[in-house]
Design a protein around this motif. Sequence first.
Motif, PDB file in Angstrom:
ATOM      1  N   PRO A 217       0.823  -1.213   0.000  1.00 11.55           N
ATOM      2  CA  PRO A 217       0.000   0.000   0.000  1.00 11.55           C
ATOM      3  C   PRO A 217       0.860   1.267   0.000  1.00 11.55           C
ATOM      4  N   GLU A 218       0.214   2.374  -0.358  1.00 16.51           N
ATOM      5  CA  GLU A 218       0.881   3.667  -0.172  1.00 16.51           C
ATOM      6  C   GLU A 218       0.691   4.079   1.276  1.00 16.51           C
ATOM      7  N   VAL A 219       1.559   4.957   1.726  1.00 16.72           N
ATOM      8  CA  VAL A 219       1.490   5.398   3.118  1.00 16.72           C
ATOM      9  C   VAL A 219       1.303   6.908   3.147  1.00 16.72           C
ATOM     10  N   ILE A 220       0.360   7.366   3.930  1.00 13.94           N
ATOM     11  CA  ILE A 220       0.155   8.815   4.088  1.00 13.94           C
ATOM     12  C   ILE A 220       0.392   9.147   5.559  1.00 13.94           C
ATOM     13  N   LEU A 221       1.268  10.124   5.804  1.00 10.74           N
ATOM     14  CA  LEU A 221       1.548  10.562   7.175  1.00 10.74           C
ATOM     15  C   LEU A 221       1.144  12.021   7.264  1.00 10.74           C
ATOM     16  N   ASN A 222       0.139  12.300   8.070  1.00  9.79           N
ATOM     17  CA  ASN A 222      -0.403  13.658   8.126  1.00  9.79           C
ATOM     18  C   ASN A 222      -0.030  14.362   9.390  1.00  9.79           C
ATOM     19  N   ASN A 223       0.482  15.576   9.270  1.00  9.43           N
ATOM     20  CA  ASN A 223       0.511  16.474  10.419  1.00  9.43           C
ATOM     21  C   ASN A 223       1.525  16.094  11.486  1.00  9.43           C
ATOM     22  N   PHE A 224       2.636  15.450  11.072  1.00 14.01           N
ATOM     23  CA  PHE A 224       3.696  15.196  12.047  1.00 14.01           C
ATOM     24  C   PHE A 224       4.701  16.322  11.898  1.00 14.01           C
ATOM     25  N   THR A 225       4.511  17.394  12.651  1.00 14.88           N
ATOM     26  CA  THR A 225       5.310  18.602  12.405  1.00 14.88           C
ATOM     27  C   THR A 225       6.509  18.760  13.317  1.00 14.88           C
ATOM     28  N   THR A 226       6.389  18.379  14.593  1.00 15.24           N
ATOM     29  CA  THR A 226       7.497  18.648  15.512  1.00 15.24           C
ATOM     30  C   THR A 226       8.593  17.615  15.332  1.00 15.24           C
ATOM     31  N   ARG A 227       9.685  17.813  16.022  1.00 20.74           N
ATOM     32  CA  ARG A 227      10.827  16.890  15.915  1.00 20.74           C
ATOM     33  C   ARG A 227      10.424  15.513  16.395  1.00 20.74           C
ATOM     34  N   LEU A 228       9.679  15.458  17.483  1.00 20.02           N
ATOM     35  CA  LEU A 228       9.202  14.176  17.995  1.00 20.02           C
ATOM     36  C   LEU A 228       8.238  13.558  16.994  1.00 20.02           C
ATOM     37  N   GLY A 229       7.395  14.395  16.419  1.00 22.23           N
ATOM     38  CA  GLY A 229       6.462  13.918  15.407  1.00 22.23           C
ATOM     39  C   GLY A 229       7.194  13.344  14.207  1.00 22.23           C
ATOM     40  N   HIS A 230       8.282  13.990  13.817  1.00 19.87           N
ATOM     41  CA  HIS A 230       9.087  13.466  12.714  1.00 19.87           C
ATOM     42  C   HIS A 230       9.619  12.081  13.027  1.00 19.87           C
ATOM     43  N   SER A 231      10.148  11.896  14.243  1.00 17.70           N
ATOM     44  CA  SER A 231      10.703  10.580  14.594  1.00 17.70           C
ATOM     45  C   SER A 231       9.621   9.516  14.532  1.00 17.70           C
ATOM     46  N   ILE A 232       8.455   9.829  15.068  1.00 19.46           N
ATOM     47  CA  ILE A 232       7.371   8.839  15.076  1.00 19.46           C
ATOM     48  C   ILE A 232       6.881   8.604  13.651  1.00 19.46           C
ATOM     49  N   GLY A 233       6.810   9.662  12.866  1.00 15.48           N
ATOM     50  CA  GLY A 233       6.372   9.517  11.478  1.00 15.48           C
ATOM     51  C   GLY A 233       7.320   8.611  10.702  1.00 15.48           C
ATOM     52  N   ARG A 234       8.611   8.796  10.925  1.00 20.45           N
ATOM     53  CA  ARG A 234       9.587   7.957  10.235  1.00 20.45           C
ATOM     54  C   ARG A 234       9.463   6.515  10.689  1.00 20.45           C
ATOM     55  N   MET A 235       9.138   6.355  11.958  1.00 23.07           N
ATOM     56  CA  MET A 235       8.952   5.000  12.484  1.00 23.07           C
ATOM     57  C   MET A 235       7.809   4.305  11.759  1.00 23.07           C
ATOM     58  N   PHE A 236       6.719   5.010  11.539  1.00 14.47           N
ATOM     59  CA  PHE A 236       5.606   4.398  10.833  1.00 14.47           C
ATOM     60  C   PHE A 236       5.945   4.163   9.370  1.00 14.47           C
ATOM     61  N   ALA A 237       6.668   5.111   8.803  1.00  9.83           N
ATOM     62  CA  ALA A 237       7.005   4.960   7.384  1.00  9.83           C
ATOM     63  C   ALA A 237       7.883   3.743   7.159  1.00  9.83           C
ATOM     64  N   ALA A 238       8.775   3.467   8.103  1.00 11.03           N
ATOM     65  CA  ALA A 238       9.699   2.355   7.909  1.00 11.03           C
ATOM     66  C   ALA A 238       9.044   0.995   8.097  1.00 11.03           C
TER      67      ALA A 238
END
Lengths: 322, 332
Positions: A217-238
């Motif tokens: 599937p494609e992955v959409i990550l919405n609204n992860f703006t802060t530094r912590l949000g970036h880390s968590i977003g990358r975690m989901f993306a991986a």
Amino acid sequence: MDSNEAEGEETEKKSESGPCFPPTFSVSEIKNKQRRHSMFLKLKEEKRKQKLELKKKKKKERKALGDKAPPKEVPKTIENQRIYDETTVNPEDEEVAFDEGTDEFSAYFNRLTNPKVLITTSDRPRGRTVRFCEQLATVIPHAHVYYRRGLALKRVIPQCVSRGFTYLMVINEDRKVPNGLVLCHLPDGPTAHFKVSNVRLRKEMKRRGKDPTEHVPEVILNNFTTRLGHSIGRMFAALFPHDPQFVGRQVATFHNQRDFIFFRFHRYIFKNEKKVGIQELGPRFTLKLRSLQKGTFDSKFGEYEWVHKRHEMDSSRRKFHL
Amino acid sequence: QMSAKSQICSIWLGSETGILKGVSLTKKQAFNFCEMSCLSRDQEVCVMAWGDPHESEVLVGSVNGTVKTFSTDKGIFTATRECGDPSQGRFTGLAVTDSSMITCVESGLLKVWKEGSTETVEINVGNGICRMQQNPSQRHRVATGGKENPLKVWDLERPDKPIFTAKNVAHDWLDMRVPVWVRDIGFIPDSDKIVTCTGHHQVRVYDPSTPQRRPVLEARFGEYPLTALSLPASQGTVVVGNTHGELAILDLRKGLVRGCLKGLAGAVRGLQCHPSLPLVASCGLDRFLRVHSLEDRSLQHKVYLKSRLNCVLLSSRDLEVSGSSVSDRASF
């Protein structure tokens, strides 16, 4: 004598115009519950009438002015009023780019490893949790579900690493319902602990499509703006392989709003260039981050990068951390 | 302009990305002192120390075994020195005496590097070292400690045996041996006593001048490993931080918690109290530098520094506390 006469006149006048209340009167001072309730209802009704009148007046004025009307005011929402977080990532920041380029996920983002996920639960899972795990395994490609058998996670992790797994996902269960998720990036990566709520399995979804296929599937990550949000977003993306197969027309969405992460899995179809139809398939759940720990799972001796502290962090309704 | 920037900085921090950061609280600005083009993770800063008593040089020890000297007047790195290799572990302590530099690594190799000559004095202090700290009043004495490696005080003039080795406490109520994990060491000024904090959330005070080798005082705080410790200018207290971001001020007379400093969200990696003012600076994995006041435990300054921070150094000059956290006009 004069004052008494004056008072007598006043009381006569008052009794003529009907019962009047002293100006500093509030509904809560009436001791009788029924009367107090009826007074309150009358008060609310009045207020509502006034509000409607005001609205009608404004609408009329706006219509009368036509083009010269002032622009409509934007209502305040909690997202509008969000306190600016100083850790919000600036896309051109070199230091943050370097940090992200060399962190634990760099192996995935540089296309050196492919994700392989191991899904398990806490010991002796029941009903909903088992079905939730199976559905998750269909949604995430290369995911394998294993029964926990009471094994300690610290011993499971080296075995996973030797078998080439990149993620360990442990769904915690409480009273036959999944309520927690521990997501551990394997070689030596961060461990995130989430609170899971509002889990809806496939059977309970209304107007859902057929089961998800094996396409990536494609992955959409919405609204992860802060530094912590970036880390968590990358975690989901991986969690998902790099190249989505657009033939499958499936998309997994992680939408962050007010520190809650909503997971949805859809199948889309473009009817023409502007219109899309979507069908929701697959499980749906909400996550809230409780802690992010550096290193693999070690809740006692590990170092935490972020811990949710309710009394300090939840004191303002307009401050969010992800 | 780098020299102008470095001259006003009163707090120095080392980060995991290898960048040396300087913060000026009066101007409310933070600066990075490094070359953006040659950043790499193996230059991650492990330890920092003042190069001289006038605080004009900062020594920065990295993971790849190099110790760089940074001059605060000129604003550039003036010297680099190879002091070991990554196979022996990271630096756990860095100190300077009159003519030499002392480094200690995780494998236990403590080396004294003399200025101008390549000969070194080597001491093996045992495996698994977590910290090496120098006694600020008797600069030829150092203390080391680590995981299953008890506190040892070494005199560099007599390097063959430690002057003081701590003995483990008695077995606990289940008659089991209490594990040892010394994470950070502090020397109490004007006395011989040493304070340590352990990974098993204990704070212990040892007195080498007494024949008792067991701790004189033991206090417990929290349920998570204590990672950093610092002694404030006022006697009788110690500030500790743990992996959950809880900072506490402990009283060393009775071993009670005086109060907690709130605000941190991540593990505390570096903690230092100001030499004269009642202030403490803390840095950690949540990428913030926070300065708290020790009297009323309020947050005085909070600075976002985009990388995870490993160590902090405070200079003794007046920080001119403004009493409120960083204003909107900050430029970081």
